[in-house]
Motif scaffolding. Structure first.
Motif, PDB file in Angstrom:
ATOM      1  N   GLU A   1      -3.103  -0.585   6.721  1.00  0.00           N
ATOM      2  CA  GLU A   1      -4.020  -1.611   6.542  1.00  0.00           C
ATOM      3  C   GLU A   1      -5.274  -1.195   8.311  1.00  0.00           C
ATOM      4  OE1 GLU A   1      -4.004  -5.215   3.609  1.00  0.00           O
ATOM      5  OE2 GLU A   1      -3.467  -5.409   5.471  1.00  0.00           O
ATOM      6  N   ARG A   2      -4.315  -1.352   9.579  1.00  0.00           N
ATOM      7  CA  ARG A   2      -4.221  -1.421  10.643  1.00  0.00           C
ATOM      8  C   ARG A   2      -4.516   0.415  10.941  1.00  0.00           C
ATOM      9  NH1 ARG A   2       0.033  -1.010  13.103  1.00  0.00           N
ATOM     10  NH2 ARG A   2       0.303   1.138  13.740  1.00  0.00           N
ATOM     11  N   ILE A   3      -4.478   1.417  10.397  1.00  0.00           N
ATOM     12  CA  ILE A   3      -4.564   2.755  10.470  1.00  0.00           C
ATOM     13  C   ILE A   3      -5.591   2.979   8.969  1.00  0.00           C
ATOM     14  CG2 ILE A   3      -3.951   5.370   9.474  1.00  0.00           C
ATOM     15  CD1 ILE A   3      -2.622   4.335  12.184  1.00  0.00           C
ATOM     16  N   PHE A   4      -5.913   2.872   8.148  1.00  0.00           N
ATOM     17  CA  PHE A   4      -7.460   2.642   7.394  1.00  0.00           C
ATOM     18  C   PHE A   4      -8.444   1.667   7.596  1.00  0.00           C
ATOM     19  CE2 PHE A   4      -4.125   4.067   4.164  1.00  0.00           C
ATOM     20  CZ  PHE A   4      -4.696   5.197   3.666  1.00  0.00           C
ATOM     21  N   GLY A   5      -8.129   0.903   9.033  1.00  0.00           N
ATOM     22  CA  GLY A   5      -9.070   0.418   9.254  1.00  0.00           C
ATOM     23  C   GLY A   5     -10.461   0.986  10.527  1.00  0.00           C
TER      24      GLY A   5
ATOM     25  N   VAL B   1       8.840  -7.556   9.199  1.00  0.00           N
ATOM     26  CA  VAL B   1       9.054  -6.127   9.096  1.00  0.00           C
ATOM     27  C   VAL B   1       9.177  -5.272   8.004  1.00  0.00           C
ATOM     28  CG1 VAL B   1      10.500  -3.963   9.243  1.00  0.00           C
ATOM     29  CG2 VAL B   1      11.175  -6.735  10.693  1.00  0.00           C
ATOM     30  N   LEU B   2       9.105  -6.112   6.638  1.00  0.00           N
ATOM     31  CA  LEU B   2       8.612  -5.843   5.638  1.00  0.00           C
ATOM     32  C   LEU B   2       7.448  -6.060   5.367  1.00  0.00           C
ATOM     33  CD1 LEU B   2      11.238  -7.601   3.239  1.00  0.00           C
ATOM     34  CD2 LEU B   2      11.044  -4.912   3.309  1.00  0.00           C
ATOM     35  N   GLU B   3       6.424  -7.077   6.662  1.00  0.00           N
ATOM     36  CA  GLU B   3       5.097  -6.573   5.416  1.00  0.00           C
ATOM     37  C   GLU B   3       4.362  -6.159   6.294  1.00  0.00           C
ATOM     38  OE1 GLU B   3       1.957 -10.941   5.380  1.00  0.00           O
ATOM     39  OE2 GLU B   3       4.262 -10.975   7.173  1.00  0.00           O
ATOM     40  N   LYS B   4       5.030  -5.683   7.515  1.00  0.00           N
ATOM     41  CA  LYS B   4       4.037  -4.215   8.074  1.00  0.00           C
ATOM     42  C   LYS B   4       4.208  -3.398   7.471  1.00  0.00           C
ATOM     43  CE  LYS B   4       5.259  -6.468  12.695  1.00  0.00           C
ATOM     44  NZ  LYS B   4       5.427  -6.567  14.079  1.00  0.00           N
ATOM     45  N   ILE B   5       5.951  -2.883   7.375  1.00  0.00           N
ATOM     46  CA  ILE B   5       5.931  -1.448   6.811  1.00  0.00           C
ATOM     47  C   ILE B   5       4.978  -1.530   5.254  1.00  0.00           C
ATOM     48  CG2 ILE B   5       7.779  -0.284   5.230  1.00  0.00           C
ATOM     49  CD1 ILE B   5       9.677  -1.349   7.498  1.00  0.00           C
ATOM     50  N   TYR B   6       5.319  -3.054   3.767  1.00  0.00           N
ATOM     51  CA  TYR B   6       4.802  -2.428   2.902  1.00  0.00           C
ATOM     52  C   TYR B   6       2.862  -2.560   2.962  1.00  0.00           C
ATOM     53  CZ  TYR B   6       8.300  -4.616   0.380  1.00  0.00           C
ATOM     54  OH  TYR B   6       9.836  -4.292  -0.325  1.00  0.00           O
ATOM     55  N   HIS B   7       2.092  -3.624   3.605  1.00  0.00           N
ATOM     56  CA  HIS B   7       0.801  -3.011   4.231  1.00  0.00           C
ATOM     57  C   HIS B   7      -0.025  -2.864   5.246  1.00  0.00           C
ATOM     58  CE1 HIS B   7      -0.519  -7.294   4.303  1.00  0.00           C
ATOM     59  NE2 HIS B   7       1.021  -7.294   3.819  1.00  0.00           N
TER      60      HIS B   7
ATOM     61  N   ILE C   1       6.024   2.453  10.471  1.00  0.00           N
ATOM     62  CA  ILE C   1       6.011   3.418  10.001  1.00  0.00           C
ATOM     63  C   ILE C   1       5.688   2.956   8.700  1.00  0.00           C
ATOM     64  CG2 ILE C   1       8.517   3.097   8.236  1.00  0.00           C
ATOM     65  CD1 ILE C   1      10.130   2.669  10.721  1.00  0.00           C
ATOM     66  N   MET C   2       5.223   3.010   7.412  1.00  0.00           N
ATOM     67  CA  MET C   2       4.225   3.266   6.057  1.00  0.00           C
ATOM     68  C   MET C   2       5.442   3.372   5.118  1.00  0.00           C
ATOM     69  SD  MET C   2       0.849   4.416   7.444  1.00  0.00           S
ATOM     70  CE  MET C   2       0.887   5.956   7.153  1.00  0.00           C
ATOM     71  N   PHE C   3       4.684   2.121   4.348  1.00  0.00           N
ATOM     72  CA  PHE C   3       5.172   2.807   2.933  1.00  0.00           C
ATOM     73  C   PHE C   3       4.424   4.267   1.873  1.00  0.00           C
ATOM     74  CE2 PHE C   3       5.824   1.500  -1.868  1.00  0.00           C
ATOM     75  CZ  PHE C   3       7.293   1.064  -1.792  1.00  0.00           C
ATOM     76  N   GLY C   4       6.164   4.416   1.239  1.00  0.00           N
ATOM     77  CA  GLY C   4       5.051   5.515   0.723  1.00  0.00           C
ATOM     78  C   GLY C   4       6.183   6.181  -0.359  1.00  0.00           C
TER      79      GLY C   4
ATOM     80  N   ILE D   1       0.771  -1.197  -0.186  1.00  0.00           N
ATOM     81  CA  ILE D   1      -0.201  -0.193   0.113  1.00  0.00           C
ATOM     82  C   ILE D   1       0.627   1.015   0.146  1.00  0.00           C
ATOM     83  CG2 ILE D   1      -1.949   1.450   1.027  1.00  0.00           C
ATOM     84  CD1 ILE D   1      -2.636  -1.303   2.501  1.00  0.00           C
ATOM     85  N   ASP D   2       0.822   2.064  -1.180  1.00  0.00           N
ATOM     86  CA  ASP D   2       1.770   2.681  -1.155  1.00  0.00           C
ATOM     87  C   ASP D   2       0.879   3.960  -0.894  1.00  0.00           C
ATOM     88  OD1 ASP D   2       3.386   5.585  -2.125  1.00  0.00           O
ATOM     89  OD2 ASP D   2       3.451   4.637  -4.457  1.00  0.00           O
ATOM     90  N   VAL D   3       0.964   5.150   0.554  1.00  0.00           N
ATOM     91  CA  VAL D   3       0.751   5.843   1.464  1.00  0.00           C
ATOM     92  C   VAL D   3       0.916   7.128   1.275  1.00  0.00           C
ATOM     93  CG1 VAL D   3       0.513   4.215   3.012  1.00  0.00           C
ATOM     94  CG2 VAL D   3       2.364   6.165   3.189  1.00  0.00           C
ATOM     95  N   HIS D   4       2.387   7.541   0.081  1.00  0.00           N
ATOM     96  CA  HIS D   4       2.100   8.481  -0.208  1.00  0.00           C
ATOM     97  C   HIS D   4       1.903   8.749  -1.853  1.00  0.00           C
ATOM     98  CE1 HIS D   4       4.211  12.206   0.681  1.00  0.00           C
ATOM     99  NE2 HIS D   4       3.855  12.781  -0.344  1.00  0.00           N
ATOM    100  N   ASN D   5       1.422   9.152  -2.774  1.00  0.00           N
ATOM    101  CA  ASN D   5       1.274   9.440  -4.456  1.00  0.00           C
ATOM    102  C   ASN D   5       0.796  10.204  -4.441  1.00  0.00           C
ATOM    103  OD1 ASN D   5       1.564   8.479  -7.644  1.00  0.00           O
ATOM    104  ND2 ASN D   5       2.229   7.616  -6.280  1.00  0.00           N
ATOM    105  N   HIS D   6       0.494  11.067  -5.900  1.00  0.00           N
ATOM    106  CA  HIS D   6      -0.227  11.369  -6.771  1.00  0.00           C
ATOM    107  C   HIS D   6      -1.066  11.458  -7.895  1.00  0.00           C
ATOM    108  CE1 HIS D   6       1.174  14.800  -3.280  1.00  0.00           C
ATOM    109  NE2 HIS D   6       2.445  14.425  -2.741  1.00  0.00           N
ATOM    110  N   VAL D   7      -0.994  10.474  -8.303  1.00  0.00           N
ATOM    111  CA  VAL D   7      -0.902  10.118  -9.826  1.00  0.00           C
ATOM    112  C   VAL D   7      -2.549  10.737  -9.505  1.00  0.00           C
ATOM    113  CG1 VAL D   7      -2.287   7.421  -9.089  1.00  0.00           C
ATOM    114  CG2 VAL D   7      -1.132   8.134 -10.874  1.00  0.00           C
ATOM    115  N   ASN D   8      -2.905  11.109 -10.833  1.00  0.00           N
ATOM    116  CA  ASN D   8      -4.165  12.246 -11.172  1.00  0.00           C
ATOM    117  C   ASN D   8      -4.840  12.824 -10.336  1.00  0.00           C
ATOM    118  OD1 ASN D   8      -3.129  10.490 -13.916  1.00  0.00           O
ATOM    119  ND2 ASN D   8      -4.512   8.905 -13.527  1.00  0.00           N
TER     120      ASN D   8
END
Length: 401
Positions: A380-384, A370-376, A321-324, A75-82
């Motif tokens: 998911e916890r925050i958006f949940g 650790v990768l799994e937490k950072i990747y998604h 930490i989240m992936f962006g 889940i890429d939490v930092h993007n500006h596409v379209n």
């Protein structure tokens, strides 16, 4: 000429040749097939290659492990596409999805969705047609800062955005640096007029992704000592050096006070809390305020050049930490980030090199958990936590904070 005179003459010639060779310049020595050990006399005059043209090819022989697809979905939490602000060039949604599918990116968060009809356009183009693939955040309308009911207007605007489908609030770096009210003063990050907005985000269960200040070098003189000299020459409006700007430290302090005032709101301090150059500070922030998360959009370069300290940080704060990315949409961009996170490769280009500075990065080889937490998982916890308009009103009627 006698034999004795011939020997004396030969010795004289040999001595003269030896002295001449010793006093010859390195260029002369080289032209005569000799290797010298002193700098050329005119070396400084020949150092005329422009920095922008200096593109050395490393001679280091090091392993390369390309990662085409992330080990776990992303889940890429930092993007500006379209996005509504058109920060990046518009891309056909089908192409964005192709990039995501090719790299194991499940969901992209479009942060700059604005509000009203512009927000609706993003929702109609990117969110509704592709369920689960895109999320969009709303923003504050600073043109109304001087309205007597500014706070209430923005709360109502936020409620409308969430009802339309927004799932968070995004704040750009203009807060604290360029947003002014009619008094001419900068609006501080901890301005009390904003408190109802942050509180409403907590009531709705939506995160606030906030960007204040910028890299530390942007607050220093743009001269030969600035490690981001080329970047600041290319973007002079990114320089915040001078008495007309608050200090980086004072803006961050105001932000952190605001975080503390709203413990029931989740804040995502973008760009590694915008001080990845100082991970001790970021550590203190996370230790002090449990309602704060971070992500590393456009800060791979800063973190990648301090691999041991960064890895230690990622292990300790793996739940925060989240992936962006904040770097457009491109397969190669995502794969560069995966290589940084998943491998132990050494001395390779960060994405966009040398745009942020002339250094290389090193992989962190993070553990799978650790990768799994950072990747998604963290995202998911925050958006949940999302409650929405009706749930938020119901909670409020029961006396919830």
């Amino acid at each position: 000429m006698s034999i004795k005179e011939r020997v004396a003459y030969f010795l004289l010639l040999s001595t003269s040749a030896l002295l001449a060779a010793q006093s010859a310049s390195p260029q002369q020595a080289q032209s005569q097939g000799q290797i010298g050990y002193k700098s050329a006399a005119d070396a400084e005059h020949k150092k005329t290659l422009l920095l922008k043209d200096f593109q050395p090819v490393p001679m280091l022989h090091a392993p390369v492990h390309n990662v085409d697809r992330a080990k776990y979905y992303v889940i890429d939490v930092h993007n500006h596409v379209n996005d509504a602000m058109r920060i990046d060039e518009h891309m056909p949604p089908e192409r964005a999805l192709e990039i995501m599918n090719n790299t194991n990116v499940k969901t992209v968060v479009i942060l700059t969705g604005m509000w009203g009809d512009k927000l609706q356009q993003v929702i109609d183009e990117m969110v509704k047609p592709y369920p689960g693939r895109f999320l969009v955040f709303a923003q504050i309308d600073w043109s109304k800062i001087d309205d007597p009911n500014f706070s209430q207007e923005m709360v109502a605007q936020l409620d409308d955005a969430v009802a339309r489908g927004a799932r968070g609030l995004k704040q750009l770096k203009d807060l604290g640096l360029s947003v002014r009210d009619k008094s001419g003063k900068l609006v501080a990050v901890d301005d009390p007029r904003l408190d109802p907005i942050w509180e409403e985000c907590g009531r709705l269960g939506i995160p606030v992704s906030i960007h204040v200040t910028d890299p530390e070098a942007f607050f220093h003189p743009v001269d030969n000592t600035n490690e981001r000299y080329e970047e600041l020459i290319e973007h002079p409006d990114w320089s915040f050096y001078g008495p007309q700007f608050p200090s980086k430290e004072s803006i961050l302090a105001a932000r952190d006070r605001m975080f503390a005032r709203h413990p029931h709101t989740t804040f995502v301090a973008l760009h590694m809390a915008n001080w990845p150059e100082n991970l001790d500070y970021v550590s203190h922030l996370l230790d002090t305020l449990p309602n704060v998360m971070v992500e590393f959009g456009a800060r791979e370069a800063e973190l990648g050049r301090q691999p041991r300290r960064a890895r230690e940080f990622f292990l300790k704060y793996q739940d925060r930490i989240m992936f962006g990315t904040d770097n457009g949409m491109d397969e190669a961009m995502y794969r560069n980030h995966f290589r940084w996170l998943e491998t132990a490769d050494e001395y390779f280009d960060y994405w966009g090199y040398p745009g942020q500075g002339r250094w290389k990065i090193y992989g962190m080889n993070l553990p799978d958990a650790v990768l799994e937490k950072i990747y998604h998982k963290n995202a998911e916890r925050i958006f949940g936590q999302f409650r929405g308009i009706e749930a938020g009103k119901s909670r409020e009627s029961r006396g919830g904070s």
